[in-house]
Scaffold this active site. Structure first.
Site, PDB file in Angstrom:
ATOM      1  CD  GLU A 100       0.309 -13.570   3.243  1.00 12.35           C
ATOM      2  OE1 GLU A 100       0.540 -14.467   2.853  1.00 12.35           O
ATOM      3  OE2 GLU A 100      -0.169 -13.504   4.429  1.00 12.35           O
ATOM      4  CE  LYS A 102       4.359  -3.386   6.907  1.00 19.05           C
ATOM      5  NZ  LYS A 102       5.195  -2.263   7.400  1.00 19.05           N
ATOM      6  CB  SER A 104      -3.873  -6.671   1.553  1.00 20.53           C
ATOM      7  OG  SER A 104      -3.068  -6.569   0.711  1.00 20.53           O
ATOM      8  CB  VAL A 106      -3.616  -9.181  -3.627  1.00 18.99           C
ATOM      9  CG1 VAL A 106      -3.959  -9.159  -5.019  1.00 18.99           C
ATOM     10  CG2 VAL A 106      -3.719  -7.969  -2.833  1.00 18.99           C
ATOM     11  CB  ILE A 182      -3.727  -2.683 -12.721  1.00 16.60           C
ATOM     12  CG1 ILE A 182      -5.061  -2.025 -12.176  1.00 16.60           C
ATOM     13  CG2 ILE A 182      -2.707  -1.712 -13.529  1.00 16.60           C
ATOM     14  CD1 ILE A 182      -5.946  -1.635 -13.161  1.00 16.60           C
ATOM     15  CG  ASP A 183      -0.659  -7.179 -17.559  1.00 19.38           C
ATOM     16  OD1 ASP A 183       0.023  -7.525 -16.608  1.00 19.38           O
ATOM     17  OD2 ASP A 183      -1.029  -7.538 -18.633  1.00 19.38           O
ATOM     18  CG  ASP A 218       0.464   3.796   2.447  1.00 18.26           C
ATOM     19  OD1 ASP A 218       1.623   4.236   2.704  1.00 18.26           O
ATOM     20  OD2 ASP A 218       0.165   2.579   2.582  1.00 18.26           O
TER      21      ASP A 218
END
Ligand code: ADP
Ligand code: MN
Length: 281
Positions: A100, A102, A104, A106, A182-183, A218
């Site tokens: 978590e 700022k 989002s 996931v 994506i691992d 970003d």
């Protein structure tokens, strides 16, 4: 209450109310209760109960002045988006929260179609607060902006897939983007064996993005994932080349990357020549 438990606790009639608020959010900052009453066909006393309960559970932001109306919170918006993906047969199971930030939240998820994947729920981060000061979003509720943010990320991932390594985007709904898992780990958390090669790849990717008309906006050690390959993630703030400020935004991206590689690996590159390389044919 837990996300999964809340999701399961919602009944058809609740989803109907939530969907109406979602659809009318573009016309009303707070969707009038009278309008929800009309569109849903639910009895007034029943509707009032539902609106109160959804607000108590944190899904709705209700107000009574100057009229009774409701908006979706981040939680309400996210549950709505999840529901849409489930009913579209895109997503079959929500897994654990992976992180978590700022901007989002996931989650891991599972899809019969795509296998193990991730779902990113967009929040209003610092970035959007800045935009809000600059531009006039009039009477739009800010949660509408989380939908724009998700849509923007989805479209960038779609445009860049096959051009550079980004997670494959599977679906977008509301404030949620479903994409390939994506691992790997963020760049700042790994010790690279070949940092020179990695830096070259990142700068080449920046050039390829630029040619595709996209500046990340970003780019940093936090938004690059390292697995067998390098992957660039987190695109909601990307800009196109028609953005008046694109040279500054590109320069900032390059600066972030160069200063990280200098700090972490002692690699020095001249920002001006790198910038020239990236924008040259
Ligand atoms: P934020 O704007 O919150 O930084 P990100 O897109 O960077 O959003 O995602 C937050 C974190 O979630 C990332 O730093 C990364 O650890 C993880 N993450 C995001 N997308 C993926 C993905 N496709 N596969 C694996 N992990 C991911
Ligand atoms: Mn990020």
């Amino acid at each position: 209450k837990d996300f999964h438990i809340l999701y399961k606790s919602l009944r058809k009639i609740d989803w109907r109310v939530i969907e109406i608020i979602f659809k009318k959010m573009w016309d009303y900052k707070y969707v009038p209760s009278d309008l929800i009453l009309k569109l849903s066909g639910i009895k007034e006393s029943e509707l009032n109960k539902i609106l109160r309960r959804l607000s108590d559970d944190g899904l709705l932001d209700n107000r009574s002045q100057p009229y009774f109306g409701s908006s979706l919170t981040f939680l309400g918006m996210s549950l709505y988006s999840l529901r849409k993906l489930v009913t579209r047969n895109k997503l079959d199971m929500l897994g654990k929260k992976m992180g978590e930030g700022k901007e989002s939240v996931v989650y891991n998820c599972y899809s019969e179609k795509y296998g193990e994947c991730v779902i990113k729920f967009h929040k209003l981060g610092a970035h959007f607060r800045k935009i809000r000061e600059k531009r006039d979003y009039g009477d739009l509720h800010l949660s509408v902006l989380t939908v724009r943010s998700a849509k923007k990320e989805y479209s960038a991932l779609k445009r860049l897939f096959g051009i550079i390594n980004v997670p494959e985007a599977f679906a977008w709904e509301g404030n949620a983007v479903m994409m390939e898992l994506i691992d790997g780990k963020e760049l700042f958390r790994v010790r690279l064996e070949n940092p020179e090669d990695a830096l070259d790849i990142i700068l080449e990717d920046t050039k390829k993005m630029f040619r595709a008309g996209i500046i990340h906006g970003d780019l940093s050690q936090y938004n690059i994932l390292v697995s067998d390959d390098l992957y660039i993630i987190d695109f909601p703030q990307h800009v196109d080349l028609d953005h008046e400020n694109w040279p500054d935004i590109l320069k900032k991206d390059i600066e972030n990357v160069l200063s990280y590689f200098k700090k972490a690996y002692g690699i020095e590159k001249d920002i001006n020549s790198v910038t020239k390389y990236i924008i040259s044919e």
